[in-house]
Design an enzyme around this catalytic site. Structure first.
Site, short mmCIF file in Angstrom:
data_model
loop_
_atom_site.label_atom_id
_atom_site.label_comp_id
_atom_site.label_asym_id
_atom_site.label_seq_id
_atom_site.Cartn_x
_atom_site.Cartn_y
_atom_site.Cartn_z
N ARG A 177 0.68 -1.20 0.07
CA ARG A 177 0.05 0.06 0.20
C ARG A 177 0.97 1.20 0.06
NH1 ARG A 177 -4.60 -0.03 4.25
NH2 ARG A 177 -5.30 1.85 3.00
N CYS A 235 -1.57 5.60 9.17
CA CYS A 235 -1.67 4.49 8.32
C CYS A 235 -2.66 4.68 7.56
CB CYS A 235 -1.88 3.38 9.46
SG CYS A 235 -3.21 3.62 10.67
#
Length: 280
Positions: A177, A235
């Site tokens: 990611r 995050c």
């Protein structure tokens, strides 16, 4: 008080004259069945804490997928969990504490001094051969705790951008990611320019416990952490970043949370996105 306690230490606390409130924060990205998992088996006496509804405000483009909850709402939840003034809180999940870290961080942010994670989470309790309880018990007697925000530092998108340049900004998501190879939930792929990839999973040993403090220290020093440099963490939506802050604290570092994280950053078309393995 340390960041973690062992399953056996929790068992002793539960048998003491001053037992803690135990929160089961069963949550995982893409799995909306935390309450059902809790009902199937949890640490005896544990209360289910709903991450989406109690540990976060409703999602928004500006706040991301898990904004910090309003303090009054969090206090109401904490009282519903039975939390009283000066009472210890112990939190766990079934995913290496990557979700429970949110409760650990949030309650400390709100002024609860004694909050700890069960090292190894529910897996450690099972491995120790300790009993589980099934079903959904009645709500405990209401608590009387008074929460006050601001006991841990937070930053916004501008602050995160500044940290990436003048300090160290850690991206706690999985490497793919960060690199922008996949993006399962947020508007755009990639990472905040200047952020360093530091996946949360690398904080843990194979059994789901935190790595020893010296190993975590070496890990973060390898990413550029020093006590003289401000450190920020983000995050996807401010959940696993809290786990990263717990790992940093074990290693001896303080860090700032960007609650909106990538979900808020990527929703703003004016914010740039970097891809690939390098920070810039």
């Amino acid at each position: 008080m340390g960041v973690t306690i062992t399953a056996f230490e929790l068992r002793e606390l539960l048998d003491s004259d001053t037992p803690p409130v135990v929160l089961d924060v069963r949550w995982a990205l893409g799995d909306p069945h935390g309450r059902e998992h809790y009902a199937e088996g949890h640490i005896p006496g544990a209360v289910f804490a709903d991450l989406d509804r109690e540990l976060a405000a409703p999602p928004s483009p500006e706040g991301g997928r898990h904004p910090l909850p309003d303090l009054a709402d969090l206090q109401a939840s904490a009282r519903k969990w039975g939390l009283r003034e000066a009472q210890q809180v112990v939190v766990y999940d079934d995913l290496g504490n990557t979700a429970a870290g949110r409760a650990w961080w949030l309650l400390r942010y709100a002024g609860i001094a004694h909050v700890t994670l069960v090292d190894g989470a529910l897996g450690a309790w099972r491995a120790a051969g300790l009993p589980l309880e099934s079903g959904v018990p009645a709500d405990p007697p209401a608590g009387d705790v008074v929460l006050r925000a601001g006991h841990l530092p937070v930053t916004d998108a501008d602050g995160a951008s500044e940290l990436a340049v003048e300090g160290l900004l850690l991206d706690a998501r999985a490497g793919e990611r960060y690199r922008g190879e996949v993006e399962p939930v947020d508007p755009r792929a990639g990472h905040i320019p200047g952020a360093v990839s530091a996946p949360t999973g690398e904080n843990l040993a194979a059994d789901g416990t935190f790595l020893p403090a010296d190993e975590l220290r070496k890990r973060f020093e390898g990413e550029g952490a020093t006590r003289a440099k401000p450190i920020g963490v983000y995050c996807g939506s401010g959940v696993t970043a809290a786990h990263q802050i717990a790992a940093l604290e074990i290693a001896g570092f303080e860090a700032v949370l960007f609650p909106g994280s990538w979900s808020a950053w990527s929703a703003d078309p004016a914010r740039p996105a970097a891809t690939g393995p390098s920070p810039s």
